[in-house]
Scaffold this motif. Sequence first.
Motif, PDB file in Angstrom:
ATOM      1  N   THR A   8     -45.473 -21.854  34.005  1.00 47.32           N
ATOM      2  CA  THR A   8     -44.166 -22.520  34.024  1.00 47.32           C
ATOM      3  C   THR A   8     -44.317 -23.991  34.366  1.00 47.32           C
ATOM      4  O   THR A   8     -43.621 -24.839  33.794  1.00 47.32           O
ATOM      5  CB  THR A   8     -43.220 -21.839  35.036  1.00 47.32           C
ATOM      6  OG1 THR A   8     -43.835 -21.826  36.323  1.00 47.32           O
ATOM      7  CG2 THR A   8     -42.887 -20.431  34.609  1.00 47.32           C
ATOM      8  N   LYS A   9     -45.224 -24.309  35.268  1.00 43.43           N
ATOM      9  CA  LYS A   9     -45.458 -25.718  35.619  1.00 43.43           C
ATOM     10  C   LYS A   9     -46.007 -26.484  34.415  1.00 43.43           C
ATOM     11  O   LYS A   9     -45.584 -27.593  34.116  1.00 43.43           O
ATOM     12  CB  LYS A   9     -46.422 -25.812  36.800  1.00 43.43           C
ATOM     13  CG  LYS A   9     -46.674 -27.215  37.263  1.00 43.43           C
ATOM     14  CD  LYS A   9     -47.647 -27.233  38.426  1.00 43.43           C
ATOM     15  CE  LYS A   9     -47.967 -28.661  38.813  1.00 43.43           C
ATOM     16  NZ  LYS A   9     -48.982 -28.732  39.866  1.00 43.43           N
ATOM     17  N   LEU A  10     -46.946 -25.845  33.730  1.00 42.30           N
ATOM     18  CA  LEU A  10     -47.533 -26.469  32.544  1.00 42.30           C
ATOM     19  C   LEU A  10     -46.472 -26.679  31.463  1.00 42.30           C
ATOM     20  O   LEU A  10     -46.417 -27.741  30.832  1.00 42.30           O
ATOM     21  CB  LEU A  10     -48.673 -25.599  32.008  1.00 42.30           C
ATOM     22  CG  LEU A  10     -49.385 -26.099  30.763  1.00 42.30           C
ATOM     23  CD1 LEU A  10     -50.051 -27.441  31.024  1.00 42.30           C
ATOM     24  CD2 LEU A  10     -50.402 -25.084  30.292  1.00 42.30           C
ATOM     25  N   GLU A  11     -45.631 -25.685  31.244  1.00 40.37           N
ATOM     26  CA  GLU A  11     -44.575 -25.817  30.237  1.00 40.37           C
ATOM     27  C   GLU A  11     -43.592 -26.925  30.602  1.00 40.37           C
ATOM     28  O   GLU A  11     -43.152 -27.686  29.737  1.00 40.37           O
ATOM     29  CB  GLU A  11     -43.826 -24.495  30.083  1.00 40.37           C
ATOM     30  CG  GLU A  11     -44.621 -23.443  29.332  1.00 40.37           C
ATOM     31  CD  GLU A  11     -43.864 -22.140  29.193  1.00 40.37           C
ATOM     32  OE1 GLU A  11     -42.638 -22.135  29.433  1.00 40.37           O
ATOM     33  OE2 GLU A  11     -44.494 -21.137  28.844  1.00 40.37           O
ATOM     34  N   ASN A  12     -43.257 -27.033  31.854  1.00 39.39           N
ATOM     35  CA  ASN A  12     -42.348 -28.098  32.290  1.00 39.39           C
ATOM     36  C   ASN A  12     -42.956 -29.477  32.078  1.00 39.39           C
ATOM     37  O   ASN A  12     -42.281 -30.418  31.660  1.00 39.39           O
ATOM     38  CB  ASN A  12     -41.956 -27.905  33.757  1.00 39.39           C
ATOM     39  CG  ASN A  12     -41.047 -26.717  33.959  1.00 39.39           C
ATOM     40  OD1 ASN A  12     -40.354 -26.298  33.033  1.00 39.39           O
ATOM     41  ND2 ASN A  12     -41.054 -26.154  35.150  1.00 39.39           N
ATOM     42  N   GLU A  13     -44.263 -29.602  32.357  1.00 41.84           N
ATOM     43  CA  GLU A  13     -44.934 -30.892  32.139  1.00 41.84           C
ATOM     44  C   GLU A  13     -44.985 -31.232  30.651  1.00 41.84           C
ATOM     45  O   GLU A  13     -44.767 -32.371  30.255  1.00 41.84           O
ATOM     46  CB  GLU A  13     -46.340 -30.863  32.726  1.00 41.84           C
ATOM     47  CG  GLU A  13     -46.366 -30.912  34.241  1.00 41.84           C
ATOM     48  CD  GLU A  13     -47.773 -30.894  34.794  1.00 41.84           C
ATOM     49  OE1 GLU A  13     -48.727 -31.175  34.025  1.00 41.84           O
ATOM     50  OE2 GLU A  13     -47.935 -30.614  35.988  1.00 41.84           O
ATOM     51  N   LEU A  14     -45.286 -30.233  29.831  1.00 46.17           N
ATOM     52  CA  LEU A  14     -45.345 -30.475  28.390  1.00 46.17           C
ATOM     53  C   LEU A  14     -43.975 -30.800  27.819  1.00 46.17           C
ATOM     54  O   LEU A  14     -43.862 -31.603  26.886  1.00 46.17           O
ATOM     55  CB  LEU A  14     -45.945 -29.270  27.671  1.00 46.17           C
ATOM     56  CG  LEU A  14     -47.444 -29.057  27.864  1.00 46.17           C
ATOM     57  CD1 LEU A  14     -47.890 -27.780  27.187  1.00 46.17           C
ATOM     58  CD2 LEU A  14     -48.234 -30.240  27.347  1.00 46.17           C
ATOM     59  N   ASN A  15     -42.935 -30.190  28.344  1.00 43.82           N
ATOM     60  CA  ASN A  15     -41.582 -30.506  27.878  1.00 43.82           C
ATOM     61  C   ASN A  15     -41.239 -31.963  28.150  1.00 43.82           C
ATOM     62  O   ASN A  15     -40.482 -32.580  27.397  1.00 43.82           O
ATOM     63  CB  ASN A  15     -40.546 -29.597  28.547  1.00 43.82           C
ATOM     64  CG  ASN A  15     -40.504 -28.232  27.914  1.00 43.82           C
ATOM     65  OD1 ASN A  15     -40.881 -28.075  26.755  1.00 43.82           O
ATOM     66  ND2 ASN A  15     -40.071 -27.240  28.674  1.00 43.82           N
ATOM     67  N   GLY A  16     -41.808 -32.531  29.203  1.00 44.13           N
ATOM     68  CA  GLY A  16     -41.567 -33.941  29.488  1.00 44.13           C
ATOM     69  C   GLY A  16     -42.268 -34.857  28.498  1.00 44.13           C
ATOM     70  O   GLY A  16     -41.809 -35.966  28.225  1.00 44.13           O
ATOM     71  N   PHE A  17     -43.389 -34.409  27.941  1.00 44.52           N
ATOM     72  CA  PHE A  17     -44.163 -35.247  27.014  1.00 44.52           C
ATOM     73  C   PHE A  17     -43.782 -35.028  25.557  1.00 44.52           C
ATOM     74  O   PHE A  17     -43.780 -35.952  24.753  1.00 44.52           O
ATOM     75  CB  PHE A  17     -45.662 -34.977  27.162  1.00 44.52           C
ATOM     76  CG  PHE A  17     -46.232 -35.421  28.468  1.00 44.52           C
ATOM     77  CD1 PHE A  17     -46.218 -36.750  28.844  1.00 44.52           C
ATOM     78  CD2 PHE A  17     -46.788 -34.500  29.344  1.00 44.52           C
ATOM     79  CE1 PHE A  17     -46.747 -37.159  30.048  1.00 44.52           C
ATOM     80  CE2 PHE A  17     -47.320 -34.893  30.543  1.00 44.52           C
ATOM     81  CZ  PHE A  17     -47.294 -36.226  30.909  1.00 44.52           C
ATOM     82  N   LEU A  18     -43.505 -33.785  25.210  1.00 39.23           N
ATOM     83  CA  LEU A  18     -43.267 -33.438  23.804  1.00 39.23           C
ATOM     84  C   LEU A  18     -41.776 -33.374  23.520  1.00 39.23           C
ATOM     85  O   LEU A  18     -41.022 -32.739  24.245  1.00 39.23           O
ATOM     86  CB  LEU A  18     -43.914 -32.088  23.482  1.00 39.23           C
ATOM     87  CG  LEU A  18     -45.415 -31.992  23.745  1.00 39.23           C
ATOM     88  CD1 LEU A  18     -45.884 -30.563  23.521  1.00 39.23           C
ATOM     89  CD2 LEU A  18     -46.168 -32.947  22.860  1.00 39.23           C
ATOM     90  N   ASN A  19     -41.389 -34.017  22.450  1.00 40.64           N
ATOM     91  CA  ASN A  19     -39.992 -33.998  22.035  1.00 40.64           C
ATOM     92  C   ASN A  19     -39.894 -33.362  20.662  1.00 40.64           C
ATOM     93  O   ASN A  19     -40.637 -33.739  19.749  1.00 40.64           O
ATOM     94  CB  ASN A  19     -39.416 -35.414  21.969  1.00 40.64           C
ATOM     95  CG  ASN A  19     -39.414 -36.081  23.323  1.00 40.64           C
ATOM     96  OD1 ASN A  19     -39.171 -35.431  24.330  1.00 40.64           O
ATOM     97  ND2 ASN A  19     -39.686 -37.373  23.359  1.00 40.64           N
ATOM     98  N   PRO A  20     -39.026 -32.387  20.477  1.00 40.71           N
ATOM     99  CA  PRO A  20     -38.900 -31.770  19.153  1.00 40.71           C
ATOM    100  C   PRO A  20     -38.345 -32.766  18.136  1.00 40.71           C
ATOM    101  O   PRO A  20     -37.549 -33.634  18.464  1.00 40.71           O
ATOM    102  CB  PRO A  20     -37.931 -30.608  19.386  1.00 40.71           C
ATOM    103  CG  PRO A  20     -37.202 -30.954  20.633  1.00 40.71           C
ATOM    104  CD  PRO A  20     -38.109 -31.816  21.454  1.00 40.71           C
TER     105      PRO A  20
END
Length: 82
Positions: A8-20
Amino acid sequence: MKNKIDNTKLENELNGFLNPVAPSRDFINELQTRLRLKNPVVVEYPDYLLPIILISTGLFLGVGIIWGLNRIFQLISTSGKE
């Protein structure tokens, strides 16, 4: 020790970097068309003519130079004996 990764931490960090991204409809249609169509396969055969010509010319010139040098040395050696 193995490092445990919190998903979940990794997904939250990636959501901050990746934009659909929403691609345009034209792009999607063109991509689907290109993926569905079968591209023609072209088999290219190697061109052996140029290497054969170069090797033949080199051999011909090499034989000619050796023959010419042989004739020159024969003329020099026969003229020295006379």
